[in-house]
Write an enzyme that holds these catalytic residues in place. Structure first.
Site, PDB file in Angstrom:
ATOM      1  N   GLY B 225       0.827  -1.205   0.000  1.00 27.16           N
ATOM      2  CA  GLY B 225       0.000   0.000   0.000  1.00 27.16           C
ATOM      3  C   GLY B 225       0.862   1.256   0.000  1.00 27.16           C
ATOM      4  CG  PHE B 226       4.281   1.107  -0.068  1.00 25.65           C
ATOM      5  CD1 PHE B 226       4.991   0.508   0.969  1.00 25.65           C
ATOM      6  CD2 PHE B 226       4.087   0.399  -1.237  1.00 25.65           C
ATOM      7  CE1 PHE B 226       5.510  -0.761   0.825  1.00 25.65           C
ATOM      8  CE2 PHE B 226       4.604  -0.886  -1.381  1.00 25.65           C
ATOM      9  CZ  PHE B 226       5.308  -1.463  -0.355  1.00 25.65           C
ATOM     10  CB  ILE B 452      -0.668  -3.529   3.446  1.00 24.40           C
ATOM     11  CG1 ILE B 452       0.136  -2.705   4.463  1.00 24.40           C
ATOM     12  CG2 ILE B 452      -2.145  -3.194   3.557  1.00 24.40           C
ATOM     13  CD1 ILE B 452       0.125  -1.203   4.165  1.00 24.40           C
ATOM     14  CB  THR B 454       2.083  -4.418   8.194  1.00 24.80           C
ATOM     15  OG1 THR B 454       0.784  -4.916   7.840  1.00 24.80           O
ATOM     16  CG2 THR B 454       2.277  -3.088   7.501  1.00 24.80           C
ATOM     17  N   GLY B 495      -0.795   0.903  12.871  1.00 25.84           N
ATOM     18  CA  GLY B 495      -1.617  -0.299  12.804  1.00 25.84           C
ATOM     19  C   GLY B 495      -1.278  -1.355  13.839  1.00 25.84           C
ATOM     20  CE  LYS B 594      12.325 -15.261  10.243  1.00 28.16           C
ATOM     21  NZ  LYS B 594      11.975 -16.618   9.723  1.00 28.16           N
ATOM     22  CD  GLN B 599       6.538  -2.587   8.654  1.00 24.15           C
ATOM     23  OE1 GLN B 599       6.538  -3.096   9.770  1.00 24.15           O
ATOM     24  NE2 GLN B 599       5.494  -1.954   8.180  1.00 24.15           N
ATOM     25  N   GLY B 663       5.356   2.396  16.322  1.00 24.69           N
ATOM     26  CA  GLY B 663       5.310   2.047  14.897  1.00 24.69           C
ATOM     27  C   GLY B 663       6.685   2.083  14.245  1.00 24.69           C
ATOM     28  CD  GLU B 666       4.380   6.026   7.452  1.00 25.39           C
ATOM     29  OE1 GLU B 666       4.022   6.717   6.506  1.00 25.39           O
ATOM     30  OE2 GLU B 666       3.738   5.935   8.499  1.00 25.39           O
TER      31      GLU B 666
END
Lengths: 183, 705
Positions: B225-226, B452, B454, B495, B594, B599, B663, B666
């Site tokens: 998605g990003f 997505i 994640t 999320g 992991k 990510q 999170g 990003e």
């Protein structure tokens, strides 16, 4: 060739007959000649493990093996493959009985969203064979010697398979694991 | 169990091609296929439209244009990304490629061919398509001012006053934007590639004027998605309108090029960064003025100028934004909104200051650390930026950095090192999850959160298993359907935190319910369930929004990181190659070692991409994206990325939530982009302030061969 019927799609005007062998199973289709091999697999045979990422040969998500060689199935019309042997991700292994490359992608977390993954896996298997067959690449230093089964050779040859999650380091680790290259 | 590097539970389905993404679902039977025709002008209106040739084509079932599209909600100018988004309700064209017609046919090939036979007459009006210093309106927005920056600049022992440009970026997840809409017995089901299903269901219902109870959105597997799959786009609305009209399921997959014109982008920006410091390298002034593109159609604003507000101490600060309203299409969140352009620019400027001062850029960052939010004057929770910098420097061998630019060679390669700091706000929103204990021994976790890429399927199982004391294999996770308990989806890096807190609370509620009848001394959870709740037992847990959590008022909550990069720049060709890279991050408790590492690595590679690869170019005549596909919009490939590493510090931030988690989606990108830019400067002595750093910008300044 004895075949299974089409998936029940309405027969488009101008459709032509086509015989394919997909993952060892023969199919006889009536197919619109404008249909790509990718859409034939996805929309007609419901083999949706082969992914549509760009439909223009720019991303590699639709990689399949045709008579043992990898191609972008979106760049090839289905009707060009009369009698061809097509291998897709579904033929490689099932969730209950995974191919070692599939298992290595899980172990090394060689994907996140998973959408480019079938193409990456099929390309990876083909890349190992291409190197073993002595086919050189852009990074092969000595064209008179067999190309080495090295990480840089694999990175170069895998570069037609984009991964927007950018799982690249993990994908290479998975391929190295399966092909026995020290990391 | 929480934190353990378990392999993804959805892995076997994904690697075997059995995971069914949106356009691959067939439980509704064979769908019809749609194809969108986009406007061939940048601004104006449709003055004539002839669909007769298309309608006469074999297999065509429906052609929609603004002349016959069903009634929908009123267009909201400057709409939010999940406001109503009516389609084909006006003759006005606001940007190149905006939908002007929609064809539905029996097959994809038929629909595509018919769309090409629609004749459209246009009236073109002049548009504004170019971002430059003259395109911005004079007003400043989102201004934060402390002290007197001008005075600090006048008095500074060393100052920087430089202008940087960043280009348009697109998320472009590998899975195309796709939807199958199925109208059946008065109920609409959308199988759609979406990051936030409940919010999307609200917006679709409001757009096509149906009751919210009549719609279900399902995004069980999403191919990335990003940010691009948050907003409501044409594929949802047009397929929904068509299935309701035709009473047959309709599949609509945007082409890759339509992903550039129908989905939105990160705006281009021009930044002026001002820095002032004492001789000892203490920052006395921080200024960041950004000029960003905004759209008359949408309300999304990229927070470029805001990234340094809590990054470094300085008494005099001024950060603010001007808007260039252009007709280049809608701005939307793209991974690392604000941070990617903002930190790439700001961390470059800091590197320039370090050189002026003659101070190691690592040391300059450490000297300007702060424990207090410099603008909100409250503690920064989990502030471990200096630890990230020091740990990274030690592991990377930063002491081997070439002290003078363009001073180290390895054959034809000019070698350089760079460092960049990362910072990213941590957010919490409302979310709910339901956990059920079945008497047959299964735990079922349900929430509308999406996975997505994640790792949500895996993390949700780990959190529930840990809270209930059962093996992960006993937990089944159901996600991403709008009829499951509502959260806020995947986006904003919130999320996993939102979802995990809600799941953990649901599990605690179950334990309390069970404890009331079984006491606390039981050995076999499910034996007690069978004894006291023969039909099973369930509970809902919820996460409060940050506005209702006092700790978000008492603390400024961020995640931090530092990236170290070694590049080689070919002295003959100007080609830049990443040779080594290490990121060290502080992001609270890691839920799965992991998937978290993956990510973070992915985010870092997005940083490489921003610094060296990505730029969407506008045709200044009509606002079209001249490189809108994967052949010309460059993203990193395997060959661009060596074996790089990401390390997450062992961490726990109790101010964020009781699990200590923050999170990470990003965090990795912004500072990494800065580290690459700084490494290129260290290698070459060429400072490129117009991103991305490409060969043509480096070549003129490279050292003589």
């Amino acid at each position: 060739m004895p075949g299974t019927e089409d998936a029940g799609l309405p027969e488009a005007p101008g459709a032509v007959p086509l015989s394919l062998c997909v993952n060892g199973k023969p199919w006889v289709l009536q197919i619109d000649p404008r249909t790509s091999l990718l859409d034939a697999l996805r929309e007609h045979l419901h083999l949706t493990g082969t992914k549509k990422g760009c439909d223009h040969g720019q991303c590699g998500a639709c990689t399949v093996l045709v008579n043992g060689r990898r191609i972008n199935s979106c760049l090839s019309l289905a009707v060009m493959h009369e009698g061809d042997e097509i291998s897709t991700i579904e033929g490689l292994g099932s969730p209950e009985a995974l191919h070692p490359m599939q298992q290595a992608f899980i172990d090394h977390d060689g994907f996140q969203c998973g959408y480019c993954t079938p193409g990456q896996i099929l390309s990876a298997l083909a890349v190992i064979e291409e190197i073993k067959a002595g086919i050189p690449s852009h990074v092969t230093a000595d064209l008179n010697a067999p190309p080495p089964l090295s990480a840089s050779e694999i990175r170069e040859r895998m570069s037609g398979n984009l991964c927007r999650c950018a799982a690249y380091p993990n994908i290479i680790a998975a391929i190295q694991d399966v092909s026995g290259i020290p990391s | 169990m929480i934190g353990e590097g378990l392999s993804r539970t959805d892995g076997p389905l994904k690697v075997s091609g059995r995971a069914r993404y949106s356009a691959e679902r067939r439980e509704m039977g064979e769908p019809l296929h749609g194809f969108i025709l986009g406007a061939a002008i940048g601004k104006g209106r449709v003055v004539s439209i002839d669909t007769s040739r298309a309608e006469a084509m074999p297999g065509v079932q429906l052609v929609l244009t603004h002349l016959n599209a069903p009634p929908q909600a009123e267009v909201i100018p400057k709409s939010d990304i999940l406001d109503v988004q009516p389609q084909l309700t006006t003759d006005v064209i606001a940007h190149y490629g905006a939908p002007v017609a929609f064809v539905v046919a029996d097959t994809f090939e038929q629909a595509r061919a018919a769309a090409a036979l629609i004749d459209i007459g246009y009236e073109v009006v002049a548009g504004e398509f170019v971002l430059d210093e003259n395109s911005a309106a004079p007003e400043w927005h989102d201004e934060s001012r402390l002290g007197d920056l001008d005075a600090a600049m006048a008095a500074g022992a060393a100052t920087i006053d430089a202008v940087y440009a960043t280009p348009y970026h697109f998320s472009q997840p590998m899975e195309l934007h796709a939807c199958i809409a199925d109208w059946r017995n008065g109920h609409l089901t959308l199988h759609i590639a979406a990051q936030m299903v409940a919010q999307l269901a609200d917006a679709v219902a409001d757009t096509i004027l149906i009751d919210r109870s009549c719609i279900t959105v399902d995004s069980s597997f999403v191919g990335g998605g990003f940010g691009a799959k948050i907003a409501l786009h044409a594929e949802a609305i047009l397929s929904a309108l068509a299935t309701r009209q035709l009473n047959r399921p309709v599949q609509l997959v945007l082409t890759r090029r339509q992903g550039f014109t129908i989905a939105g982008h990160r705006p281009a920006s021009i930044s002026r960064v001002r820095l002032a410091a004492t001789r000892e390298g203490q920052l006395t002034g921080i200024g960041h003025d950004a000029n960003i593109q905004v759209s008359p159609e949408g309300n999304w604003k990229e927070g470029v100028a805001t990234v340094a507000r809590a990054l470094y101490a300085a008494p005099n600060r001024l950060t603010r934004t001007r808007h260039s309203e252009l007709d280049t299409g809608v701005c939307e969140p793209v991974r690392g909104p604000g941070e990617v352009p903002g930190l790439m620019v700001f961390e470059s400027a800091l590197d320039e200051l370090a050189e002026k001062l003659g101070i190691d850029p690592l040391e300059l960052r450490i000297r300007n650390d702060t424990a207090i939010d410099p603008e909100k004057h409250r503690p920064l929770s989990g502030r471990r930026l200096v630890e990230c910098l020091r740990e990274g420097a030690a592991r990377f061998g930063w002491d081997q950095r070439p002290k003078t630019p363009a001073s180290r060679r390895d054959g034809r390669w000019l070698i350089g090192y760079g460092v960049g700091s990362s910072i990213r706000g941590h957010y919490q929103t409302t979310a709910e999850a339901r956990v059920r204990l079945d008497p047959d021994g299964q735990v079922i976790v349900q929430t509308d959160m999406t996975d997505i890429g994640t790792g949500t399927y895996t993390i949700a199982a780990q959190v529930a298993a840990a809270a209930l004391g059962v093996p992960v294999g006993q937990v089944r996770v159901e996600l991403a359907r709008s009829n499951l308990p509502r959260g806020n989806g995947a986006g904003g890096s919130w999320g996993s935190g939102n979802t995990s807190v809600a799941i953990d609370r649901a599990c605690q509620a179950l334990r309390e319910k069970l404890g009331r009848v079984a006491g606390t001394g039981y050995n076999d959870l499910f034996a007690e369930v069978r004894r006291h709740f023969p039909t099973g037992i369930e509970a809902v847990g919820s996460t409060r929004g940050m506005d209702d959590e006092p700790s978000y008022e008492n603390f400024s909550i961020f995640t931090y990181g530092a990236t170290f990069t070694e590049v080689g720049v070919d002295i003959m060709t100007g080609e830049t190659r990443i040779r080594r890279m290490l990121g060290v991050f502080s992001a609270g408790r890691i839920l799965n070692a992991k998937t978290a590492r993956s990510q973070l690595l992915g985010g870092m590679i997005w940083g490489i991409s921003a610094a060296l690869h990505e730029a969407a170019h506008v045709d200044p005549r009509n606002g079209a994206w001249v490189n809108g596909d994967f052949a010309e919009y460059l993203v990193p490939t395997h060959a661009d990325v060596p074996q790089i590493e990401a390390i997450a510090l062992d961490d726990f931030d109790g101010a964020a939530n009781h699990l200590g988690s923050k999170g990470i989606g990003e965090l990795g990108s912004g500072g990494t982009a800065g580290s690459v830019a700084n490494a290129v400067y260290n290698a070459t002595g060429v400072r490129v302030r117009d991103f991305p750093i490409t060969i043509s910008k480096l070549l003129p300044g490279l050292p003589k061969i």
